[in-house]
Design a protein around this motif. Structure first.
Motif, short mmCIF file in Angstrom:
data_model
loop_
_atom_site.label_atom_id
_atom_site.label_comp_id
_atom_site.label_asym_id
_atom_site.label_seq_id
_atom_site.Cartn_x
_atom_site.Cartn_y
_atom_site.Cartn_z
N GLN A 39 50.54 45.04 42.45
CA GLN A 39 50.97 45.88 41.01
C GLN A 39 51.68 47.32 41.73
N ALA A 40 51.82 47.57 40.32
CA ALA A 40 53.37 48.63 40.79
C ALA A 40 53.16 49.82 39.18
N GLU A 44 50.32 46.46 35.35
CA GLU A 44 49.13 45.87 35.31
C GLU A 44 49.07 44.88 36.58
N ARG A 45 48.42 44.77 37.29
CA ARG A 45 48.19 43.85 38.38
C ARG A 45 48.36 43.07 37.94
N GLU A 46 49.69 41.81 38.66
CA GLU A 46 50.20 40.02 38.50
C GLU A 46 50.05 39.76 39.57
N ASP A 90 60.31 44.38 43.78
CA ASP A 90 59.65 44.21 43.64
C ASP A 90 58.55 44.97 44.53
N ALA A 91 59.08 46.16 44.54
CA ALA A 91 58.39 46.94 44.96
C ALA A 91 57.11 47.99 44.57
N ALA A 92 55.71 47.28 45.12
CA ALA A 92 54.18 47.06 44.91
C ALA A 92 53.62 47.31 46.08
N VAL A 93 52.42 47.73 45.12
CA VAL A 93 51.11 47.32 46.99
C VAL A 93 51.03 45.72 46.48
N TYR A 94 50.69 44.80 47.45
CA TYR A 94 50.32 43.83 47.31
C TYR A 94 48.64 44.35 47.88
N TYR A 95 48.31 42.84 46.99
CA TYR A 95 47.22 42.70 47.31
C TYR A 95 46.69 41.22 47.15
N CYS A 96 46.05 40.70 48.42
CA CYS A 96 45.31 39.78 49.08
C CYS A 96 43.68 39.80 48.24
N ALA A 97 43.64 38.21 47.67
CA ALA A 97 43.05 38.10 47.05
C ALA A 97 41.88 36.37 47.33
N ALA A 98 40.59 36.28 47.26
CA ALA A 98 40.29 35.27 47.80
C ALA A 98 38.88 35.08 46.94
N GLY A 99 39.16 33.19 45.86
CA GLY A 99 38.24 33.29 44.64
C GLY A 99 37.56 32.19 45.67
N ALA A 100 35.68 31.87 45.76
CA ALA A 100 34.98 31.24 45.96
C ALA A 100 34.80 29.96 45.03
N GLY A 101 34.64 28.32 45.50
CA GLY A 101 34.03 27.50 45.03
C GLY A 101 35.41 26.76 43.92
N GLY A 102 34.84 25.38 43.29
CA GLY A 102 36.22 25.25 42.23
C GLY A 102 36.79 23.50 42.68
N TYR A 103 37.72 22.92 42.11
CA TYR A 103 37.84 21.80 43.00
C TYR A 103 38.83 22.56 43.75
N SER A 104 39.38 21.30 44.91
CA SER A 104 40.01 21.96 46.17
C SER A 104 41.71 22.40 45.26
N ASP A 105 41.70 21.29 44.92
CA ASP A 105 43.18 21.46 44.32
C ASP A 105 43.11 23.07 43.34
N VAL A 107 44.52 25.71 42.05
CA VAL A 107 45.29 27.10 41.24
C VAL A 107 44.62 28.16 41.15
N ARG A 108 44.30 29.44 41.52
CA ARG A 108 43.79 30.64 40.21
C ARG A 108 45.31 31.35 40.42
N ALA A 109 45.40 31.11 38.67
CA ALA A 109 46.57 32.84 38.72
C ALA A 109 45.88 33.99 37.66
N GLN A 110 44.54 33.93 38.20
CA GLN A 110 44.40 35.21 36.78
C GLN A 110 43.18 36.55 37.72
N ILE A 111 43.43 37.32 37.82
CA ILE A 111 42.67 38.48 38.55
C ILE A 111 40.72 38.05 37.76
N ALA A 112 40.14 37.19 37.58
CA ALA A 112 39.13 37.32 37.13
C ALA A 112 38.73 36.69 37.75
N GLU A 113 39.54 35.10 38.07
CA GLU A 113 38.94 33.80 38.78
C GLU A 113 38.70 33.94 40.28
N TYR A 114 39.10 35.35 41.15
CA TYR A 114 39.03 35.71 42.12
C TYR A 114 37.57 36.75 42.70
N ASP A 115 36.69 36.95 43.88
CA ASP A 115 35.99 37.38 44.33
C ASP A 115 35.60 38.33 45.09
#
Length: 127
Positions: A39-40, A44-46, A90-105, A107-115
């Motif tokens: 997020q710069a 918006e956070r991307e 590329d300058a911004a604050v970089y955030y790490c996110a983790a999302g539980a559950g779902g299919y093993s393969d 890939v989550r690209a939306q903010i709401a998909e992370y816990d």
């Protein structure tokens, strides 16, 4: 509750590289899909990059495709983002996110998909 702690941010010249790391405090890290967002100021956070929990699928934003690489090391409960050929945009604050559950393969690209989210690490790119 999962705690995520990012590291590796800093100041770099345009064209340089940085490696961000995120350490997770969970015994079931291998079952979490992971993502890196940024997020710069005034924007918006991307999602920059994401990785399925089985490590088999990745996502990269068009703006970083070919320059950034995401990886995970389940034995160390870490996910990393190697950033090469950095640009001032590329300058911004970089955030790490983790999302539980779902299919093993999946890939989550939306903010709401992370816990869970880290506190962020600043990346500054000097032109």
């Amino acid at each position: 509750q999962v705690r995520l702690v990012e590291s590796g941010g800093g100041l770099v010249q345009a064209g340089g590289s940085l490696r961000l790391s995120c350490a997770a405090s969970t015994r079931t890290f291998s079952r979490y899909a992971m993502g890196w967002f940024r997020q710069a100021p005034g924007k918006e956070r991307e999602c920059v990059s994401a990785l399925s929990w089985n490590g088999g699928r990745t996502y990269y934003a068009d703006s970083v495709e070919g320059r950034f690489a995401i990886s995970r090391e389940d034995a160390r409960n870490t996910v990393s983002l190697q950033m090469n050929s950095l640009k001032p945009e590329d300058a911004a604050v970089y955030y790490c996110a983790a999302g539980a559950g779902g299919y093993s393969d999946y890939v989550r690209a939306q903010i709401a998909e992370y816990d869970y989210w880290g506190q962020g690490t600043q990346v500054t790119v000097a032109s």
